[in-house]
Design a protein around this motif. Sequence first.
Motif, PDB file in Angstrom:
ATOM      1  N   PHE A   9      -4.692  -3.576  -8.548  1.00 54.10           N
ATOM      2  CA  PHE A   9      -3.439  -4.251  -8.791  1.00 54.10           C
ATOM      3  C   PHE A   9      -3.114  -3.759 -10.218  1.00 54.10           C
ATOM      4  N   PHE A  10      -2.424  -2.706 -10.115  1.00 52.22           N
ATOM      5  CA  PHE A  10      -1.872  -1.658 -11.515  1.00 52.22           C
ATOM      6  C   PHE A  10      -0.797  -1.033 -11.107  1.00 52.22           C
ATOM      7  N   ASN A  11      -0.026  -0.913 -12.201  1.00 48.77           N
ATOM      8  CA  ASN A  11       0.918   0.125 -11.979  1.00 48.77           C
ATOM      9  C   ASN A  11       1.648   0.373 -13.563  1.00 48.77           C
ATOM     10  N   ALA A  12       2.456   1.228 -13.577  1.00 43.96           N
ATOM     11  CA  ALA A  12       3.360   1.650 -14.656  1.00 43.96           C
ATOM     12  C   ALA A  12       4.583   0.904 -14.736  1.00 43.96           C
ATOM     13  N   LEU A  13       4.830   0.294 -15.759  1.00 43.67           N
ATOM     14  CA  LEU A  13       6.162  -0.606 -15.999  1.00 43.67           C
ATOM     15  C   LEU A  13       7.204  -0.163 -16.679  1.00 43.67           C
ATOM     16  N   SER A  14       7.145   0.659 -17.958  1.00 44.54           N
ATOM     17  CA  SER A  14       8.040   1.040 -18.893  1.00 44.54           C
ATOM     18  C   SER A  14       7.709   2.203 -19.679  1.00 44.54           C
ATOM     19  N   LEU A  40       4.175   0.823 -20.987  1.00 44.71           N
ATOM     20  CA  LEU A  40       3.683   0.061 -20.420  1.00 44.71           C
ATOM     21  C   LEU A  40       2.983   0.032 -19.127  1.00 44.71           C
ATOM     22  N   VAL A  41       1.728  -0.193 -19.031  1.00 42.97           N
ATOM     23  CA  VAL A  41       0.762  -0.419 -17.572  1.00 42.97           C
ATOM     24  C   VAL A  41       0.698  -1.862 -17.506  1.00 42.97           C
ATOM     25  N   VAL A  42       0.496  -2.377 -16.164  1.00 41.27           N
ATOM     26  CA  VAL A  42       0.042  -3.702 -16.046  1.00 41.27           C
ATOM     27  C   VAL A  42      -1.063  -3.665 -15.136  1.00 41.27           C
ATOM     28  N   LEU A  43      -1.901  -4.563 -15.592  1.00 42.08           N
ATOM     29  CA  LEU A  43      -3.238  -4.812 -14.720  1.00 42.08           C
ATOM     30  C   LEU A  43      -3.186  -6.393 -14.361  1.00 42.08           C
ATOM     31  N   GLY A  44      -3.456  -6.465 -12.923  1.00 46.09           N
ATOM     32  CA  GLY A  44      -3.903  -7.760 -12.305  1.00 46.09           C
ATOM     33  C   GLY A  44      -5.248  -7.856 -12.307  1.00 46.09           C
ATOM     34  N   THR A  72       0.859  -1.174  -0.041  1.00 47.04           N
ATOM     35  CA  THR A  72      -0.154   0.011  -0.007  1.00 47.04           C
ATOM     36  C   THR A  72       0.923   1.288   0.101  1.00 47.04           C
ATOM     37  N   PRO A  73       0.387   2.467  -0.451  1.00 49.78           N
ATOM     38  CA  PRO A  73      -0.991   2.447  -1.228  1.00 49.78           C
ATOM     39  C   PRO A  73      -0.858   1.918  -2.722  1.00 49.78           C
ATOM     40  N   ARG A  74      -1.828   1.675  -3.279  1.00 55.36           N
ATOM     41  CA  ARG A  74      -1.769   1.068  -4.749  1.00 55.36           C
ATOM     42  C   ARG A  74      -2.658   2.085  -5.479  1.00 55.36           C
ATOM     43  N   PRO A  75      -2.223   2.748  -6.646  1.00 59.00           N
ATOM     44  CA  PRO A  75      -2.752   3.353  -7.500  1.00 59.00           C
ATOM     45  C   PRO A  75      -4.026   2.464  -8.100  1.00 59.00           C
ATOM     46  N   ILE A  76      -4.989   3.266  -8.309  1.00 54.63           N
ATOM     47  CA  ILE A  76      -6.304   2.842  -9.074  1.00 54.63           C
ATOM     48  C   ILE A  76      -6.308   2.817 -10.375  1.00 54.63           C
ATOM     49  N   ALA A  77      -6.672   1.752 -11.054  1.00 57.33           N
ATOM     50  CA  ALA A  77      -7.023   1.880 -12.603  1.00 57.33           C
ATOM     51  C   ALA A  77      -8.454   1.786 -12.736  1.00 57.33           C
ATOM     52  N   TRP A  78      -8.841   2.699 -13.306  1.00 59.02           N
ATOM     53  CA  TRP A  78     -10.516   2.869 -13.559  1.00 59.02           C
ATOM     54  C   TRP A  78     -10.746   2.521 -14.971  1.00 59.02           C
ATOM     55  N   VAL A  79     -10.900   1.329 -15.178  1.00 53.76           N
ATOM     56  CA  VAL A  79     -10.751   0.761 -16.572  1.00 53.76           C
ATOM     57  C   VAL A  79     -11.925   0.593 -17.433  1.00 53.76           C
ATOM     58  N   VAL A  80     -12.191   1.119 -18.362  1.00 51.10           N
ATOM     59  CA  VAL A  80     -13.186   1.039 -19.355  1.00 51.10           C
ATOM     60  C   VAL A  80     -12.901   0.439 -20.572  1.00 51.10           C
ATOM     61  N   THR A  81     -13.910  -0.644 -20.853  1.00 49.66           N
ATOM     62  CA  THR A  81     -13.698  -1.569 -22.116  1.00 49.66           C
ATOM     63  C   THR A  81     -15.094  -1.612 -22.858  1.00 49.66           C
ATOM     64  N   GLN A  82     -15.214  -1.919 -23.923  1.00 52.37           N
ATOM     65  CA  GLN A  82     -16.376  -1.743 -24.660  1.00 52.37           C
ATOM     66  C   GLN A  82     -16.424  -3.143 -25.702  1.00 52.37           C
ATOM     67  N   ALA A  83     -17.573  -3.831 -25.748  1.00 51.25           N
ATOM     68  CA  ALA A  83     -17.886  -5.032 -26.494  1.00 51.25           C
ATOM     69  C   ALA A  83     -18.147  -4.588 -27.955  1.00 51.25           C
ATOM     70  N   PRO A  84     -17.870  -5.461 -28.678  1.00 48.12           N
ATOM     71  CA  PRO A  84     -18.237  -5.228 -30.074  1.00 48.12           C
ATOM     72  C   PRO A  84     -19.709  -4.922 -30.362  1.00 48.12           C
ATOM     73  N   ASP A  85     -20.456  -5.071 -29.490  1.00 46.25           N
ATOM     74  CA  ASP A  85     -22.152  -4.763 -29.752  1.00 46.25           C
ATOM     75  C   ASP A  85     -22.390  -3.280 -29.089  1.00 46.25           C
ATOM     76  N   GLY A  86     -21.089  -2.818 -28.616  1.00 47.14           N
ATOM     77  CA  GLY A  86     -21.386  -1.359 -28.077  1.00 47.14           C
ATOM     78  C   GLY A  86     -21.369  -1.295 -26.513  1.00 47.14           C
TER      79      GLY A  86
END
Length: 210
Positions: free
Chosen positions: A45-50, A55-59, A22-36
Amino acid sequence: MHWDMAALSPADRYRLIVNTVTPRPIAWVVTQAPDGTRNCAPHSFFNALSDDPPLVVLGLMAHHARGGDKDTARLIRATGEFTIALVGEADAAAMNLTAADAPPGEDEIAYSGIATTPALHVVPPLIASAPVSFECRTFQIIDASPRSTVVLGEILAIHIADEFLGGDPARPRIDTQAMKLLGRQHGSGHYVRNSDSFEMKRVGWPLPDK
């Protein structure tokens, strides 16, 4: 006292990890399906890597406890695209609503009343109120176990709200503290603000005399 990870259940490993890293940054992730259909969920479980490539990483938890794939992992796998918003204090309540274990296909953006704006390079939208957002494309997916999926995402673009930028437009100063970003702490429902910080100058070599 120590714990051997191999002797513990996943739930007990999780408890030890989230209470210590702790503390762990928060990734507020938005995705979208092919149907919208859109999905929005926070992940810590998120951070910057490179920076080369950027690159970022999501667990991600791969599956619902009730059965079936969780939307974030499923939609990233299906589309290869997602956006990440960093969470400011003003968005805390909306972010918490999207953390609900909603049924698959439920549009968290709609029921949480979150305003969005189109991304430039990917289909999933950006969260309009976020201080910072990343447009990402899948770089690599690692299926660590039936329970866990690790996603490496390449950052295609970064959006920072103008109110947090100053100085030379070619290389602006970023007022990170003014963003009032939130991080996750121990246990369920505990958060930390980034407004309480201190500065310690990095030392060079050879080390200065004591």
